[in-house]
Design a protein around this motif. Structure first.
Motif, short mmCIF file in Angstrom:
data_model
loop_
_atom_site.label_atom_id
_atom_site.label_comp_id
_atom_site.label_asym_id
_atom_site.label_seq_id
_atom_site.Cartn_x
_atom_site.Cartn_y
_atom_site.Cartn_z
N ARG A 19 0.78 -1.09 -0.13
CA ARG A 19 0.13 0.01 0.01
C ARG A 19 0.90 1.20 0.00
O ARG A 19 1.89 1.15 0.67
N ARG A 22 0.19 6.95 3.37
CA ARG A 22 -0.48 8.08 3.14
C ARG A 22 0.26 9.47 2.95
O ARG A 22 -0.17 10.33 2.30
N THR A 25 0.53 10.72 -0.60
CA THR A 25 -0.73 10.89 -1.35
C THR A 25 -1.13 12.41 -0.91
O THR A 25 -0.50 13.16 -0.15
N GLU A 27 -3.82 12.77 0.46
CA GLU A 27 -4.45 12.84 1.66
C GLU A 27 -3.67 13.05 2.92
O GLU A 27 -4.20 12.90 4.08
N ASP A 57 -1.30 5.86 -12.35
CA ASP A 57 -2.41 5.20 -11.80
C ASP A 57 -3.06 4.36 -12.96
O ASP A 57 -3.61 4.88 -13.88
N SER A 122 -11.99 6.67 -5.48
CA SER A 122 -12.16 5.38 -5.03
C SER A 122 -10.94 4.64 -4.58
O SER A 122 -9.83 5.18 -5.20
N ARG A 123 -10.98 3.54 -3.68
CA ARG A 123 -9.79 3.02 -3.39
C ARG A 123 -9.50 1.81 -4.11
O ARG A 123 -10.45 1.53 -5.00
N GLY A 124 -8.36 1.25 -3.97
CA GLY A 124 -7.90 0.04 -4.76
C GLY A 124 -7.09 0.44 -6.08
O GLY A 124 -7.04 -0.42 -6.71
N HIS A 125 -6.75 1.62 -6.39
CA HIS A 125 -6.40 1.86 -7.56
C HIS A 125 -4.66 1.46 -7.49
O HIS A 125 -4.20 1.52 -6.38
N VAL A 160 -0.60 -0.08 -4.18
CA VAL A 160 -2.21 0.08 -4.14
C VAL A 160 -2.48 1.32 -3.24
O VAL A 160 -2.23 1.37 -2.12
N PHE A 161 -3.55 2.08 -3.81
CA PHE A 161 -3.92 3.35 -2.95
C PHE A 161 -5.40 3.13 -2.92
O PHE A 161 -6.15 2.90 -3.70
#
Length: 161
Positions: A19, A22, A25, A27, A57, A122-125, A160-161
């Motif tokens: 992952r 944070r 990113t 965020e 991405d 959305s998550r999972g990119h 993964v983000f």
């Protein structure tokens, strides 16, 4: 002796089970926000004159249609003697950048030079880091076209983000 194949790693990503932490990113919080992640590489092929790093991405949707990779970072003209880029490398100028001799950061899909971390809806990119070992020097402009026919090796790291 067989030559080691080109490998690309980022210890913070590996430490977070693939992952993207944070603070790499949009965020993140305060000073720990949108920092370029550290990357290291090993097994640069003989004959390499420069390296290039492209971060996409690979799951970014195009509002008008299919999934189209979204570019977060383009780094070109990395000397083969350089073995990685430290955390927060993007945007460094002056003495810190000179130690990396001629590296150029290209424009990302936000139309800004340097790293820009993900903030997908959305998550999972999947965030793909791809390193190219090249038999020639290339500039940041039109990098993907310029490397055509000059790739000696490639290495990929997926977060993964």
């Amino acid at each position: 002796m067989a030559q080691e194949s080109l490998r690309l790693v980022s210890h913070p990503i590996a430490a977070h089970e693939g992952r993207l932490p944070r603070h790499y990113t949009l965020e993140g919080q305060g000073a720990k926000k949108d920092i370029s992640p550290p990357v290291e590489w090993y097994g640069v092929p003989d004959g390499t004159r420069s390296l290039a790093l492209v971060v996409h991405d690979v799951d970014a949707p195009d509002p008008d249609g299919p999934i189209v990779p979204w570019t977060h970072w383009v780094v070109a003209n990395i000397p083969p003697s350089v073995k990685g880029l430290p955390e927060g490398f993007s945007g460094k100028e002056g003495a810190a950048a000179r130690e990396y001799g001629g590296i150029q950061e290209g424009v990302n899909d936000w139309k800004q030079p340097g790293w820009r971390g993900p903030i997908p809806p959305s998550r999972g990119h999947r965030i793909q880091f791809k390193l190219y070992a090249l038999d020639d020097e290339v500039t940041k402009d039109k990098l993907m076209d310029a490397i055509e026919g000059h790739v000696l090796g490639e290495a990929e790291l997926m977060a993964v983000f």
